[in-house]
Each structure stands twice: as C-alpha cells, then as structure tokens.
Design an enzyme around this catalytic site. Structure first.
Site, mmCIF file in Angstrom:
data_model
loop_
_atom_site.group_PDB
_atom_site.id
_atom_site.type_symbol
_atom_site.label_atom_id
_atom_site.label_comp_id
_atom_site.label_asym_id
_atom_site.label_seq_id
_atom_site.Cartn_x
_atom_site.Cartn_y
_atom_site.Cartn_z
ATOM 1 N N CYS A 112 -13.582 3.370 0.535
ATOM 2 C CA CYS A 112 -13.068 2.114 0.019
ATOM 3 C C CYS A 112 -12.009 2.405 -1.038
ATOM 4 C CB CYS A 112 -14.177 1.234 -0.563
ATOM 5 S SG CYS A 112 -14.956 1.947 -2.015
ATOM 6 N N CYS A 135 -12.912 4.382 -4.148
ATOM 7 C CA CYS A 135 -12.949 5.840 -3.978
ATOM 8 C C CYS A 135 -11.577 6.436 -4.279
ATOM 9 C CB CYS A 135 -13.350 6.207 -2.543
ATOM 10 S SG CYS A 135 -15.003 5.675 -2.057
ATOM 11 N N ASP A 157 30.759 -2.219 0.933
ATOM 12 C CA ASP A 157 31.904 -1.318 1.010
ATOM 13 C C ASP A 157 32.682 -1.661 2.279
ATOM 14 O OD1 ASP A 157 33.487 1.116 0.520
ATOM 15 O OD2 ASP A 157 32.469 1.826 2.327
#
Length: 772
Positions: A31, A34, A467
């Site tokens: 989970c 952890c 650009d």
C-alpha cells in the site's frame, strides 16, 4: 543502472561531492503507506534523496559516492522490505512489422498481465478463497440455507481462507510490527483475525456451536448476545474481497505500464551487418557505431543511423504516432525500430544501445512515471500517518460503543468495520496510475513528458511562444536569390558563403550551403569557424575572413551599397530572409532564402487558441518575414517578436512572465534552449537539436506543431484524472470512516467498498488510454 555526476561549483563543499543515481526494485510493498515508510527511511540516510513509487514498485535514489548500493539495500531490508537492482535487459523478440499499433499494444498488455508471477499468484489465492468463502457468506446472509450444525461447516470452509488466503496480510503485518510500523496489511490482518477469533470463542466457549443455532445478517452492525454471534462470513468474505481488489489492481497496474513495455520491446533483435562485402547476422547488442547494416523491405531499422545506400519509405508510426511513411535516401537519418516499407537500404550506425532515440524515449517515459507530482506527495504524507490514526479510531469506536451503548457485539462489529474500511491504497494509486497511463499513451502519440511536475505547469499556461524556423515553418529553407556587389562574381560569393555555412547546423545555413553546392560544386574548407549567436557565422576561407549573417562580425549592422540595400528590402518585403555576406570588412552580397510554413501550423494555432492560449511568434528573422508567417497561421501582428538574439528570446519569455502570464515555449534549435529552460513549460520539437530537447519539459517526437496542442491537452487530461482520483480517494475515506464508526456498515460491506475504491481509481486512470 547507476550513473555518476560531478556537480560543479566551489562555494559549497557538499555540492562538489560526486553523486550517483540508482534505481532499486522494492518488494513487499502492499500500500501507499509502505512506500512512504521506505522513502522516509532512505531519506534519513546522510546524503540521500529518494523517491519511492508504490505503483511501479521502484525507488529512485540519488546518493553520495561513499554510500554504496549495498547500504541502500540494507536500509530497505531493515525497514521490512526487499530491494534489488533491476536485472540486465534482455533482447526481446520484435513483433512483426504489421503488428504495430493498437493490436500489438493489446497483445503486449495481455501477455504482461497473464504471465506476470504476481498476478498469477494472486489469481490462485483469490480463486481458492472465493470458492471456499462464498458458501460461508451465503449461509450467513440467507437464513434459509442454515441447517443444523451449519456453523461448523462454515468454520471448516473459512479456516483455510483466513489462515492461507490471508497469509500475505498476516505475514506483512507481522514484519511491520517487528519494525514498529503499521500499514494497510495491519488493518486487514487485525480485522480478519479479530472476526475469526471472536467466532472461535463463540463456537467453542459460547452458545454459537449449539445445534439449531441460526444467524441473522444485516447491512449495519450486529446486535445481540455476544456468545451467540459469529463473524466467519466477515473473516472469509473480507479476505476474498480484498484479494479480488489486489488482483484487479495488479492487472490494471500492469496494463497501465503496457505502453512503456511495448515501447521498449519495439527494437529489432538481430541485424545483418556488412563485413568484407558479406552480410553477417549478429545480435543488435553487438552493433557498434560506424557499422554498416542492411535493412530489407519489411524489416526494422536496427539502430539510429544514416542511409548510405538505397532509397525507401520508412514507417515511424510506432515512435511518432504519424501514420504516413517518410521517404528517405542517401544522407537521410533513420531511427531505430522504424520499419522499412520499401526498398533495400544500407545504413551506417550513428547511435547504439542506450544512446538511441528509442532508448532515450523509453528512459524519459520511465523517469516520468517514477516521479511524483506535488499532489501525490501530499497524498503520501497522509498515507504515512493514516494507518496509526485508523487504529486509534478503531480503539475509540470500540470504547465509545461500550460506554454509550454497552452492546459488546455492536461495539466489536463497528470497530472491525473501521479497521477494514480504511484504505489508503486508493490515495497511493491516484497519481502514479494516471501518470503511468498518461505518459504511456503520450509515448504512443509521440509526446514525451519528462516528469509529473510538468502536468501541474500545463494547467496554468495561458501563453504559448512559438519559435518560427523549424517549428511553425518546416525549417527546410531554400536559396532563392543571389545578389552580388559590384565587382564580385556570383560564383565567388556562393563559394565563400557556402563554405562557411556548411559548418553550421542552422536551417538557413544548410539552405545556403546546399544551394551553393548545387550551383558551384564542391566547396572549399573553412578554418577557425565560429558561430555568432543571433548574428550569423564566420570563418576563414582561402585566407579570407568571411562573415555570413544579419550583422557584421563585430555586431554592427552592415551599411550596404544602394543595390544591395534594395535587394535586401525586396527579399524581406516578400517574406524572405536576407543574409549579408561580408569579407575583408565589407559587404559583398545578399542571399535571399525562404522557409515554408508547415501545412498543419494554422490548424495547430487554432487548436492552441481553443485551449485558451495566446500564441506569440518569436524569431531572429526580420520583421517582415515574421509578420508574413504570422498572418499565414493566424497569429496577431501585435504578437510577433522579431529580430531577436538568443538572449533576447530569453528576455521575451521573462517579459511575458513579468506581465503575470504563465508561458509555454515551443522550439527546436540550439538557440531556443535557453528560452525553453526559462519558460514555465518548455516543449521541444523532437526533430530539433539535443540541446533543445534536454532543456524542455515536453518533447514532441514528430515535427508537427499540432502535437504541441495534443501534448497540452493530454497533460491537462492526466492532471484532471489525478485530481479526480484524489478527490474520490479522500472523499471515500472521509465519508466511509464515520459511517463505519457509527455502526452503519457491516464489515463485509466495508471490505467490498474498500476493494472497490482502489479498483475505481485505477480504472478511472485507464480511461486515458483512449485519449485522442
């Protein structure tokens, strides 16, 4: 998997220390709490910066060189988990040329999900638990199915589910308890063992084991005599439901990463190399820079290189998302993993291994998936403290019910429901699963997202600076006119100008060099070549100091003779770029070159406007040429910034930001790199230079400005999905915990809801796979 980087600087001794980056595979995480715990332990080590991702099961660690990988692994092991370096990559069989696309992707997903050991183990454990647990739940829920001594059959069926089916939860909970920690497994283990233990007490020491005993089932907490109440259906049903949730979650996570795995498996497995005039087939891993190899029709190009013989059409759809094949011939670059759709080619390898475009794409996607956005870090912090808080809430619920109601059965049922309903897994999965799917889908469409923080930038962007050359235009400029000064031969003008421009990478320079070679033949060598940022180039040719550009070598604007001045004005009036050629300190001629507006640029600008963005055209070209291009694509003349040096491009971006605008910059050249880095969001055309790509946040693999709009849409969609996931994950816990504590949820219902929350979050993320 490690790379060492020495940080420059002398002021801070710590900054001078060499550092290394390493990726670790973390095992045993079940989970988000952890992952938060492992990350916290690693970051407590001196000189360590670690990020642990629950969804990918990986830790990315930046560490000082005096800290070894063994030290990192030992820290993770002491925390209660496993850690190891990823295995060396093995060449995978390449799919057939006609397997690229959605079908191939689906096949990769299927294989990834079905053959994965984790998925297979979870499937077996869930299947056995479901087969044994379903009769237990049905007998408890439907009184008509309850016969004399049915409770003992329930015990016989439920015991293997609680002991073996839930073994991963018990094992993880025990491991965490030994390290003084609590995770989601702690909640599940405590809940199921408490329900099973209560049932054993009621059966053997209470009245529940008596013949003729009957059991009522409700959606809320149970009430009644404690010694006659069973919770076997809770123990078995919750275990099966949570295993189902973990199985669906694991399969969904594998599907989320399928795009990256398919990308990494695109490359060819072997290649026919030319050795002494003969074809020798060798593994791709043995290919070296400079080797020449053969690509027959239908085969994949083994690695990045340049065509030295033959002509063909190359299908690059699996890398760029562009369906139309690209014609290539001698001198053209080709990319590894693209498919030769026409004639026989001989290619000279230019990049191999981890330096190839495909490898770099995969690396960028993987790094993005391993990172964390700010919203995810908040979720991780909450997950890290969530489980201990839930344990306190469960204890408070038990105590509160006993004090207020006095019903032991109701108090116990409510406390177990609290333990089971609390699921921080959804919080931990909210961001990484959406990020995995979003970046994977982006890779399929030719959009590379460098990191999760990029997603948060796209939401705020309101201005996009484009650009001109190579971005809005094709960058394929051509030499249109040559005007020599009085007394200067046109051939001499082209020879000297072409020689200097031949050493430059700028599109205008390439056009002049190509035009000069076409008209005068071979060009002389250039010495002492130097680029003049924003002004042009210079070099020594046949003893002459030659400058080609808009300005002289000293940065001053050249004073042109009337004839050359008229030629420059005429070129600029026609929307062309006028370049002055000078030597020996005097202007000698004017060359007029013109670029072509990309066919899709107008559509791209319109799409950017629909996204609420203000397009601004930025170029070092003259204003007349810039305005001509702006009109062609639908950009307002007032939003044209022309005749700027590279440092002026940066200043233009900063000026827009100073006005309170959030700026995205799209560019492709070396002179765009600084502006890309200065913008809030940098988008580099993948057809551009490495410097531009490295400075950007998003890379658009194919040279089509429409992809810029797609990239922003995908990023925004991914961020919206993350926020939606977090909303439901937070909302679920905020709403469910009070209901459970109030006795309004039966533990079996709570277990089903908990499993559904994780599945919902992952399934919501998977919708990004349909992004167009």
């Amino acid at each position: 998997m490690t790379s060492t980087v020495t940080t420059p600087g002398t002021a801070d001794p710590a900054a001078e220390a060499p550092r290394a980056d390493v990726e670790l595979l973390i095992g045993g995480m079940t989970c988000a709490s952890c992952a938060a715990r492992v990350e916290k332990k690693l970051n407590r080590m001196d000189g360590i910066e670690a990020t642990v991702n629950y969804a990918t099961g990986k830790a990315r660690v930046s560490h000082a060189e005096e800290v070894s990988v063994e030290d990192l692994v030992a820290t993770v092991v002491r925390t209660g988990y496993t850690a190891a370096l990823p295995p060396a990559p093995e060449p995978a069989p390449a799919p057939a040329a006609d397997a690229a696309g959605p079908d191939a992707d689906a096949a990769a997903e299927g294989a990834a999900g079905d053959d994965d050991p984790e998925v297979a183990a979870l499937r077996t454990r869930f299947t056995v638990s479901a087969v044994l647990g379903l009769p237990v739940v049905l007998m408890a829920m439907v009184p008509a199915l309850q016969f004399d001594n049915w409770q003992w059959l329930s015990l016989t069926l439920a015991a293997p589910v609680v002991v073996w089916g839930a073994l991963p939860f018990h094992r993880a909970a025990w491991t965490n308890a030994q390290h003084g920690a609590a995770t989601m497994d702690t909640l599940v283990s405590l809940g199921t063992l408490a329900a099973f233990g209560w049932s054993l007490w009621a059966l053997f020491l209470g009245d529940a084991g008596m013949p003729g005993m009957r059991h009522e089932f409700g959606l809320t907490v149970s009430r009644g005599e404690a010694s006659g109440t069973l919770y076997l259906e809770v123990a078995a049903g919750v275990t099966a439901l949570i295993l189902l949730g973990r199985l669906l979650e694991a399969r969904a996570k594998r599907r989320a990463g399928a795009a990256l795995r398919a990308l990494m498996e695109l490359g060819a497995r072997d290649v026919a190399v030319l050795r002494d005039g003969r074809e020798v087939r060798i593994p791709v891993d043995a290919l070296a820079v400079g080797d020449r190899f053969v690509v027959r029709p239908g085969e994949k190009v083994a690695t990045d290189g340049v065509v030295v013989e033959g002509s063909s059409a190359v299908d690059a759809s699996m890398l760029t998302g562009e369906s139309a094949p690209v014609d290539v011939s001698v001198g053209d670059a080709v990319t590894g993993a693209t498919v030769n759709a026409g004639g026989r080619l001989v290619v000279e390898a230019a990049r191999v291994g981890s330096d190839t475009r495909l490898a770099r794409m995969a690396r960028l996607v993987e790094e993005a998936q391993s990172g964390k956005a700010g919203v995810q870090r908040l979720a991780d912090r909450i997950s890290g403290i969530f489980v201990p808080v839930v344990l306190l809430i469960a204890l408070g619920t038990l105590t509160g019910w006993l004090l207020v109601d006095g019903d032991v059965t109701a108090a116990f049922t409510a406390a177990v429901a609290v333990l089971i309903i609390a699921c921080p897994c959804a919080l931990g999965l909210a961001t990484p699963t959406a990020l995995m799917v979003g970046t994977g889908r982006g890779a399929q469409l030719g959009i590379l997202i460098k990191g999760p923080e990029v997603l948060e930038s796209t939401r705020r962007v309101d201005t996009v600076v484009l650009d001109k050359t190579g971005t809005v235009t094709t960058g394929s400029t051509a030499l249109h006119a040559v005007h020599a000064a009085e007394g200067v031969e046109e051939r001499e003008l082209l020879r000297l100008a072409g020689a200097v421009e031949h050493a430059s990478e700028h599109p205008v320079a390439r056009a002049i060099a190509a035009g000069a070679e076409e008209r005068v033949g071979a060009l002389p060598a250039v010495e002492e070549f130097a680029g003049l940022p924003g002004r042009g180039v210079r070099g020594r040719v046949e003893g002459r100091e030659v400058t080609v550009g808009r300005l002289m070598a000293d940065g001053a604007a050249p004073e042109l003779p009337p004839a050359l001045e008229r030629a420059r004005e005429a070129a600029e009036g026609a929307g062309r770029t006028a370049v002055v050629v000078s030597w020996d300190g005097a202007p000698r001629g004017v060359l007029a070159v013109a670029d072509t507006v990309r066919a899709t640029s107008a559509e791209a600008v319109a799409e950017l406007r629909r996204l609420g963005l203000r397009p601004v055209l930025l170029t070092g070209d003259n204003r007349r040429a810039a305005v001509s291009v702006a009109r062609a694509v639908g950009i307002d003349e007032s939003d044209v910034v022309a005749e700027v040096l590279p440092e002026d491009k940066v200043e233009a971006v900063r000026r827009l930001r100073a006005e309170g605008r959030t700026v995205a910059m799209v560019g492709d050249g070396v002179n765009d790199a600084a502006a890309l880095a200065a913008a809030d969001l940098g988008l580099a055309m993948g057809t551009g230079t490495d410097a531009a790509i490295e400075a950007s946040d998003l890379t658009l693999v194919r040279g089509d400005l429409r992809v810029a709009a797609d990239a922003i849409r995908l990023s925004r969609r991914t961020l919206a999905t993350i926020k939606g996931n977090l909303f439901w994950a937070f909302g679920y816990n905020v709403a469910a915990l009070p209901l459970a504590a109030a006795g309004l949820l039966n533990p079996v219902i709570a277990g089903g809801a908990m499993a559904f929350s994780s599945v919902f979050v992952v399934s919501n993320s998977l919708r990004l796979r349909r992004f167009r």
